[in-house]
Design a protein around this motif. Sequence first.
Motif, PDB file in Angstrom:
ATOM      1  N   SER A  25      51.388  38.632  46.146  1.00 56.34           N
ATOM      2  CA  SER A  25      52.472  37.874  45.503  1.00 56.34           C
ATOM      3  C   SER A  25      52.143  37.551  44.047  1.00 56.34           C
ATOM      4  N   ARG A  26      50.967  37.972  43.596  1.00 59.00           N
ATOM      5  CA  ARG A  26      50.652  37.837  42.175  1.00 59.00           C
ATOM      6  C   ARG A  26      49.802  39.029  41.762  1.00 59.00           C
ATOM      7  N   SER A  27      49.522  39.154  40.487  1.00 56.77           N
ATOM      8  CA  SER A  27      48.789  40.301  39.978  1.00 56.77           C
ATOM      9  C   SER A  27      47.438  40.453  40.669  1.00 56.77           C
ATOM     10  N   ILE A  28      47.176  41.660  41.169  1.00 54.97           N
ATOM     11  CA  ILE A  28      45.887  41.899  41.822  1.00 54.97           C
ATOM     12  C   ILE A  28      44.750  41.987  40.807  1.00 54.97           C
ATOM     13  N   PHE A  29      45.109  42.025  39.536  1.00 54.32           N
ATOM     14  CA  PHE A  29      44.088  41.991  38.498  1.00 54.32           C
ATOM     15  C   PHE A  29      43.331  40.669  38.502  1.00 54.32           C
ATOM     16  N   SER A  30      43.988  39.639  39.064  1.00 57.34           N
ATOM     17  CA  SER A  30      43.381  38.307  39.088  1.00 57.34           C
ATOM     18  C   SER A  30      42.302  38.182  40.153  1.00 57.34           C
ATOM     19  N   PHE A  31      42.199  39.182  41.022  1.00 55.48           N
ATOM     20  CA  PHE A  31      41.194  39.157  42.074  1.00 55.48           C
ATOM     21  C   PHE A  31      39.993  40.022  41.671  1.00 55.48           C
ATOM     22  N   SER A  32      38.809  39.534  41.990  1.00 53.48           N
ATOM     23  CA  SER A  32      37.607  40.290  41.641  1.00 53.48           C
ATOM     24  C   SER A  32      37.476  41.539  42.512  1.00 53.48           C
ATOM     25  N   ALA A  33      38.012  41.467  43.724  1.00 59.02           N
ATOM     26  CA  ALA A  33      37.936  42.607  44.631  1.00 59.02           C
ATOM     27  C   ALA A  33      39.043  42.497  45.669  1.00 59.02           C
ATOM     28  N   MET A  34      39.449  43.658  46.157  1.00 59.75           N
ATOM     29  CA  MET A  34      40.382  43.751  47.274  1.00 59.75           C
ATOM     30  C   MET A  34      39.667  44.521  48.378  1.00 59.75           C
ATOM     31  N   ARG A  35      39.874  44.097  49.604  1.00 60.54           N
ATOM     32  CA  ARG A  35      39.179  44.725  50.729  1.00 60.54           C
ATOM     33  C   ARG A  35      40.134  44.935  51.901  1.00 60.54           C
ATOM     34  N   ILE A  51      37.470  47.701  47.012  1.00 60.58           N
ATOM     35  CA  ILE A  51      37.720  48.221  45.670  1.00 60.58           C
ATOM     36  C   ILE A  51      37.627  47.069  44.691  1.00 60.58           C
ATOM     37  N   SER A  52      36.821  47.246  43.655  1.00 65.42           N
ATOM     38  CA  SER A  52      36.623  46.180  42.680  1.00 65.42           C
ATOM     39  C   SER A  52      37.736  46.190  41.649  1.00 65.42           C
ATOM     40  N   ASN A  53      37.714  45.169  40.811  1.00 64.15           N
ATOM     41  CA  ASN A  53      38.682  45.092  39.721  1.00 64.15           C
ATOM     42  C   ASN A  53      38.536  46.286  38.783  1.00 64.15           C
ATOM     43  N   GLY A  54      37.323  46.771  38.668  1.00 60.57           N
ATOM     44  CA  GLY A  54      37.068  47.928  37.803  1.00 60.57           C
ATOM     45  C   GLY A  54      37.340  49.256  38.475  1.00 60.57           C
ATOM     46  N   GLY A  55      37.650  49.220  39.767  1.00 56.43           N
ATOM     47  CA  GLY A  55      38.010  50.452  40.457  1.00 56.43           C
ATOM     48  C   GLY A  55      36.899  51.087  41.273  1.00 56.43           C
ATOM     49  N   SER A  56      35.710  50.503  41.278  1.00 57.13           N
ATOM     50  CA  SER A  56      34.646  51.071  42.105  1.00 57.13           C
ATOM     51  C   SER A  56      34.933  50.795  43.572  1.00 57.13           C
ATOM     52  N   THR A  57      34.526  51.723  44.420  1.00 57.88           N
ATOM     53  CA  THR A  57      34.858  51.643  45.846  1.00 57.88           C
ATOM     54  C   THR A  57      33.612  51.747  46.711  1.00 57.88           C
ATOM     55  N   PHE A  67      38.662  57.842  55.009  1.00 56.98           N
ATOM     56  CA  PHE A  67      39.539  56.799  54.459  1.00 56.98           C
ATOM     57  C   PHE A  67      39.365  56.725  52.942  1.00 56.98           C
ATOM     58  N   THR A  68      40.448  56.390  52.256  1.00 59.20           N
ATOM     59  CA  THR A  68      40.400  56.211  50.812  1.00 59.20           C
ATOM     60  C   THR A  68      41.158  54.947  50.435  1.00 59.20           C
ATOM     61  N   ILE A  69      40.487  54.057  49.713  1.00 60.63           N
ATOM     62  CA  ILE A  69      41.137  52.843  49.211  1.00 60.63           C
ATOM     63  C   ILE A  69      41.528  53.078  47.762  1.00 60.63           C
ATOM     64  N   SER A  70      42.696  52.593  47.389  1.00 63.92           N
ATOM     65  CA  SER A  70      43.160  52.742  46.012  1.00 63.92           C
ATOM     66  C   SER A  70      44.035  51.538  45.665  1.00 63.92           C
ATOM     67  N   ARG A  71      44.340  51.424  44.375  1.00 61.61           N
ATOM     68  CA  ARG A  71      45.137  50.279  43.931  1.00 61.61           C
ATOM     69  C   ARG A  71      46.143  50.714  42.884  1.00 61.61           C
ATOM     70  N   ASP A  72      47.298  50.063  42.899  1.00 66.11           N
ATOM     71  CA  ASP A  72      48.324  50.261  41.887  1.00 66.11           C
ATOM     72  C   ASP A  72      48.583  48.891  41.279  1.00 66.11           C
ATOM     73  N   ASN A  73      47.965  48.636  40.132  1.00 68.42           N
ATOM     74  CA  ASN A  73      48.070  47.299  39.529  1.00 68.42           C
ATOM     75  C   ASN A  73      49.506  46.958  39.157  1.00 68.42           C
ATOM     76  N   ALA A  74      50.267  47.952  38.753  1.00 67.60           N
ATOM     77  CA  ALA A  74      51.657  47.702  38.341  1.00 67.60           C
ATOM     78  C   ALA A  74      52.506  47.223  39.511  1.00 67.60           C
ATOM     79  N   LYS A  75      52.144  47.651  40.730  1.00 66.27           N
ATOM     80  CA  LYS A  75      52.895  47.258  41.919  1.00 66.27           C
ATOM     81  C   LYS A  75      52.213  46.142  42.697  1.00 66.27           C
ATOM     82  N   ASN A  76      51.094  45.656  42.179  1.00 63.64           N
ATOM     83  CA  ASN A  76      50.326  44.602  42.883  1.00 63.64           C
ATOM     84  C   ASN A  76      49.992  45.010  44.309  1.00 63.64           C
TER      85      ASN A  76
END
Length: 114
Positions: A25-35, A51-57, A67-76
């Motif tokens: 519900s908010r920018s995922i850039f604000s999180f240090s990591a998503m899991r 996946i870290s804020n910098g994109g390391s997995t 499995f592959t984790i990825s992120r789309d910052n524009a779509k949160n």
Amino acid sequence: QVQLVESGGGLVQPGGSLRLSCTASRSIFSFSAMRWYRQAPGKQRELVAHISNGGSTNYADSVKGRFTISRDNAKNTVYLQMNSLKPEDTAVYYCNARSALEYWGQGTQVTVSS
């Protein structure tokens, strides 16, 4: 209050694929990591992918190469592409986000069965 909404779970045959999505519900850039975590019946919740804020997995050994984790910052949104699924991948999959606090989604069921 941050909300994480997962989607994409379901029933799939062994060897099949699914893609899970987790939209914040908010920018995922604000999180240090998503899991992504998962919890099978009678078992402890386990970390599947990070996946870290910098994109390391990083991945659990049991899912590496499948499995592959990825992120789309524009779509949160964070994704978990799951290929070559096995019955032992059956679990409820949870999205997790960390900043100063920790947030969890409601979970989405993945069932791998013929």
